[in-house]
Each structure stands twice: as structure tokens, then as C-alpha cells.
Design an enzyme around this catalytic site. Structure first.
Site, short mmCIF file in Angstrom:
data_model
loop_
_atom_site.label_atom_id
_atom_site.label_comp_id
_atom_site.label_asym_id
_atom_site.label_seq_id
_atom_site.Cartn_x
_atom_site.Cartn_y
_atom_site.Cartn_z
N ARG A 168 0.82 -1.21 0.00
CA ARG A 168 0.00 0.00 0.00
C ARG A 168 0.86 1.26 0.00
NH1 ARG A 168 -5.29 -1.71 2.66
NH2 ARG A 168 -5.84 0.47 2.62
N GLN A 217 -9.13 -0.19 12.26
CA GLN A 217 -10.12 0.82 12.61
C GLN A 217 -9.80 2.10 11.87
OE1 GLN A 217 -10.10 2.03 16.71
NE2 GLN A 217 -12.28 2.48 16.73
N PRO A 242 -5.99 -1.77 7.74
CA PRO A 242 -6.18 -1.20 9.09
C PRO A 242 -7.42 -1.75 9.80
CG PRO A 242 -6.31 0.50 7.35
CD PRO A 242 -6.13 -0.80 6.67
N TYR A 291 0.84 4.28 -2.52
CA TYR A 291 -0.25 5.24 -2.34
C TYR A 291 -0.04 6.07 -1.07
CZ TYR A 291 -5.12 6.92 -1.97
OH TYR A 291 -6.24 7.70 -1.88
N GLN A 343 -13.37 -5.19 11.61
CA GLN A 343 -12.69 -3.93 11.37
C GLN A 343 -13.74 -2.85 11.06
OE1 GLN A 343 -12.85 -6.55 9.40
NE2 GLN A 343 -11.97 -6.25 7.40
N GLU A 366 2.59 6.50 0.99
CA GLU A 366 3.79 7.35 1.05
C GLU A 366 3.78 8.40 -0.05
OE1 GLU A 366 5.33 7.41 3.66
OE2 GLU A 366 6.17 5.52 4.34
N GLY A 367 3.19 8.06 -1.20
CA GLY A 367 3.05 9.05 -2.28
C GLY A 367 2.22 10.24 -1.80
N ARG A 414 -13.40 -1.42 -3.79
CA ARG A 414 -13.74 -0.60 -2.61
C ARG A 414 -14.98 -1.20 -1.97
NH1 ARG A 414 -12.45 5.69 -3.84
NH2 ARG A 414 -12.52 5.22 -6.03
N SER A 420 -18.88 -0.20 -2.99
CA SER A 420 -19.28 -0.60 -4.34
C SER A 420 -19.21 -2.12 -4.49
CB SER A 420 -18.41 0.09 -5.39
OG SER A 420 -17.04 0.04 -5.02
N1 LIG Z 1 -13.04 8.17 -2.66
C1 LIG Z 1 -12.44 8.10 -1.49
O1 LIG Z 1 -12.97 7.51 -0.56
C2 LIG Z 1 -11.11 8.78 -1.27
C3 LIG Z 1 -10.52 8.69 0.01
C4 LIG Z 1 -9.31 9.30 0.22
C5 LIG Z 1 -8.69 10.04 -0.77
N2 LIG Z 1 -9.29 10.11 -2.00
C6 LIG Z 1 -8.57 10.88 -3.02
O2 LIG Z 1 -9.46 11.63 -3.81
C7 LIG Z 1 -9.02 11.66 -5.17
C8 LIG Z 1 -10.12 11.18 -6.08
O3 LIG Z 1 -10.46 9.85 -5.75
P1 LIG Z 1 -11.68 9.07 -6.42
O4 LIG Z 1 -12.29 8.23 -5.38
O5 LIG Z 1 -12.52 10.01 -7.19
O6 LIG Z 1 -10.88 8.08 -7.40
P2 LIG Z 1 -10.99 7.87 -8.97
O7 LIG Z 1 -10.03 6.79 -9.32
O8 LIG Z 1 -12.41 7.70 -9.37
O9 LIG Z 1 -10.48 9.26 -9.54
C9 LIG Z 1 -9.13 9.57 -9.79
C10 LIG Z 1 -9.06 10.24 -11.13
O10 LIG Z 1 -7.70 10.60 -11.40
C11 LIG Z 1 -7.39 10.24 -12.73
N3 LIG Z 1 -5.93 10.04 -12.82
C12 LIG Z 1 -5.18 9.05 -12.26
N4 LIG Z 1 -3.89 9.22 -12.56
C13 LIG Z 1 -3.81 10.34 -13.31
C14 LIG Z 1 -2.75 11.05 -13.94
N5 LIG Z 1 -1.48 10.61 -13.83
N6 LIG Z 1 -3.03 12.17 -14.65
C15 LIG Z 1 -4.31 12.61 -14.77
N7 LIG Z 1 -5.35 11.99 -14.20
C16 LIG Z 1 -5.12 10.87 -13.49
C17 LIG Z 1 -8.19 8.98 -12.99
O11 LIG Z 1 -8.37 8.70 -14.36
C18 LIG Z 1 -9.50 9.32 -12.28
O12 LIG Z 1 -10.39 10.01 -13.12
C19 LIG Z 1 -7.76 10.80 -5.24
O13 LIG Z 1 -6.63 11.64 -5.18
C20 LIG Z 1 -7.84 9.96 -4.00
O14 LIG Z 1 -6.57 9.59 -3.51
C21 LIG Z 1 -10.47 9.50 -2.26
#
Ligand SMILES: NC(=O)c1ccc[n+]([C@@H]2O[C@H](COP(=O)([O-])OP(=O)(O)OC[C@H]3O[C@@H](n4cnc5c(N)ncnc54)[C@H](O)[C@@H]3O)[C@@H](O)[C@H]2O)c1
Length: 319
Positions: free
Chosen positions: A147, A281, A279, A150, A214, A152-153, A191, A194
């Protein structure tokens, strides 16, 4: 028309994804010009096709790991695969998207003096030893696990945001998003919400990892988007990081049972081994969001699940 200030030119990276498409919709409804940038790795044109006819909406295919030159007032940086299935598919690209993507968007914000918001994540807390997590907790993260690309990124992206803020005076906002669900989630990205809905609608077994004890908190997408817009509108001194999510806590088993009940499915629950680094919790402390954004989630789990189930019942979602 809702108003959080004058009409602005707003860039949404990852705008064709789940959260991004709802954000684009909301910003257009608020009267702004929206530029949606996406490489369609996990996002789809279908998520934003209803916006394509809007003269204030523009779509650009672009990968954020490459520099972008556009004139905008605000940037919401959401581009990044968010589900383990997708971010582990090409882990090197995931880290590049978080880190190079942040550098490119911060560089753009610096050039055009735009305000910039980072979609960070509760995963920066890793497998937390503190419950619920407040923003002051530094996390318990494995730097070399599956993981980590993601987690650490996203941590490095936060570092870059704060260094651009300190070093270059950039106006930054960092949101740490906890599990969010709703229509336009990818139907098979693993996820939990879904996953369970699709399994229930198909009459397949609902797969619960471990014993299902959890806990997770689930925020409905409309609530989350409201928090983004409010965060962007906070005074410049407020940078975050700020937790945004729904503190209501449910076990995975409870979620599975609710989905079965709301779909009227005959699916059985099946237990599978717990994946590594999962995780136990996860629950946000949203005291800061409440005071700084005057925000709290409003949509109860049942209501949000019902709307999401409705979306997934539509054959166009390819369930
Ligand atoms: N949905 C959640 O529960 C949740 C929780 C924590 C953080 N996030 C953050 O919110 C953001 C959106 O998440 P999401 O749930 O909508 O996910 P998602 O995968 O539906 O959306 C991410 C979008 O980014 C685009 N993408 C990926 N790599 C790319 C790149 N190199 N250049 C351009 N576009 C790129 C994908 O095509 C996609 O449309 C993300 O950064 C995610 O880490 C979401």
C-alpha cells in the site's frame, strides 16, 4: 445559484473520476468555469458526459506527471488512482502521479498565483495507533508494503504542499479524505461499498475480509464535496491538513448486512483472509472541520446507500 465568491476559472485534476466528476458538477452549478484534466486511467468520459454541452466546462486529456500550462484561479488536485486494485496495478506510476503530479500542479499554482487544494487521504495515518485520528497524529505507515506507493506518495505530496507554502508563500489547502462513497464509484475496483452493492445486486456472495470486525466510516459524496468547496473558501492562513469524512463508525459486517437489507438481495456473507496492512479501525476526528469549515456530514448511511444502490441498478453502470 449558490455563491462562494465571484466567478473563477477552476482546474480539477482527476475530474473524470468519482469525486472529481461530482466536484466539476458542483463548481459549474456555483457559476464557475471548470477545466477538467484527466488521463482516464480510472475515470471515464461517461462520468462527465452530461457536462460536455455546458459552455463553462472544458475537458482536457492530460497526465499530471507532465507539466501543464493553463491560466486558472484555483486548482483542486484529485488526480490519483484511489482504490487498492487500481493503485497497486502500477505502483511506480501511482507514486509518480502523487509526487510528480503534486510538483507539476504546485509549479502551475506558483506561476499563475492560484490557490491549490490537495485531495489527501486518511491513508497517511497508516494503521493508526490512535483512535479517532486527529490531524496532529503523524501516522503509523509501512514504507515498503504493497500500500506504500499510495500512502507514502500522498504523504510526500503533503510535504511538497507545505514546503511550497513555506518556501514560496503558496496558498494551499490539504484535505485528508476518509472513505467516501456514492454514485459513479467504479463498479469493480474493490472498494468495500461498491463491492458489496455489486455483489448483492448480482446475487453473489458478499466477501468480508477477516471476521468483519474492522470498522470504517463512510461519507456520502455530496457531503464531501461541500467540505471541499468550504475548505477552498477558507482564509489564506488556513492550510489544513483537515480531516473530512463521516465519523459514524460501522463494522464491515454491519455494512454487509445493511447492503443486503437495502438491496433485498439473497446473497450470503463469505469470509476471506485479511489482506496485508489492512487497518483495523478508521474513524475521522472532524472537530477541526466543524470549527474551521462550519461543516459536518448530513447524509445518513442508509440514505446514501439507497442513492448509491439506485445508481448501480442502472444497467449503464455495467454491474
Ligand atoms: N473516494 C475516497 O474515498 C477517497 C478517500 C481518500 C482520498 N481520496 C482521493 O481523492 C481523489 C479522487 O479519488 P476518487 O475516489 O474520485 O478516485 P478515482 O479513481 O475515481 O479518480 C481519480 C481520477 O484521477 C485520474 N488520474 C489518475 N492518474 C492520473 C494522472 N497521472 N493524470 C491525470 N489523471 C489521473 C483517474 O483517471 C481518475 O479520473 C484521489 O486523489 C484519492 O486519492 C479518495
Amino acid at each position: 445559484m449558490r455563491s462562494y465568491g465571484a466567478r473563477k476559472r477552476i482546474l480539477v485534476t482527476g475530474g473524470a473520476g468519482f469525486l472529481g466528476s461530482h466536484l466539476c458538477e458542483r463548481l459549474l452549478a456555483d457559476g464557475h468555469d471548470v477545466l477538467c484534466v484527466d488521463n482516464f486511467f480510472t475515470g471515464t468520459k461517461k462520468n462527465i458526459e452530461h457536462l460536455l454541452g455546458n459552455p463553462n466546462f472544458e475537458l482536457m486529456r492530460h497526465d499530471v506527471t507532465f507539466p501543464l500550462y493553463v491560466e486558472v484561479d484555483e486548482i483542486y488536485n484529485l488526480a490519483c488512482p484511489a482504490s487498492p486494485v487500481h493503485y497497486q496495478y502500477d505502483p511506480v506510476q501511482t507514486t509518480k502521479t502523487s509526487v510528480h503530479g503534486a510538483i507539476n500542479m504546485l509549479g502551475l499554482a506558483k506561476r499563475v498565483k492560484a490557490k491549490i487544494l490537495q485531495a489527501s487521504t486518511s491513508e497517511v495515518y497508516g494503521d493508526p495507533e490512535v483512535h479517532p485520528q486527529t490531524e496532529s497524529y503523524w501516522g503509523h505507515v509501512n514504507p515498503i508494503g504493497i500500500r506504500s506507493c499510495y500512502d507514502e506518495g500522498k504523504r510526500c505530496a503533503e510535504t511538497l504542499f507545505f514546503d511550497y507554502h513555506r518556501q514560496h508563500g503558496l496558498r494551499i489547502k490539504v484535505a485528508r479524505i476518509f472513505n467516501t462513497y456514492g454514485p459513479r464509484m467504479h463498479p469493480n475496483d474493490g472498494r468495500v461499498v461498491s463491492n458489496f452493492i455489486v455483489q448483492a445486486l448480482n446475487g453473489e456472495a458478499i466477501t468480508v475480509f477477516g471476521e468483519g470486525n474492522q470498522t470504517r466510516s463512510f461519507c456520502y459524496v455530496d457531503d464531501l464535496i461541500e467540505s471541499f468547496v468550504r475548505l477552498m473558501a477558507t482564509p489564506d492562513e488556513f492550510t489544513g491538513p483537515v480531516n473530512v469524512g463521516n465519523p459514524g463508525e460501522f463494522t464491515i459486517l454491519e455494512l454487509a448486512r445493511k447492503v443486503i437489507e437495502l438491496t433485498g438481495s439473497k446473497s450470503k456473507i463469505e469470509f476471506r483472509p485479511l489482506p496485508s496492512d489492512d487497518p483495523m479501525q478508521r474513524k475521522p476526528d472532524i472537530a477541526l472541520a466543524k470549527s474551521a469549515l462550519q461543516w459536518a456530514p448530513k447524509v445518513p448511511l442508509e440514505a446514501g446507500l439507497a442513492r448509491t444502490i439506485e445508481y448501480f441498478r442502472n444497467p449503464a453502470c455495467a454491474v
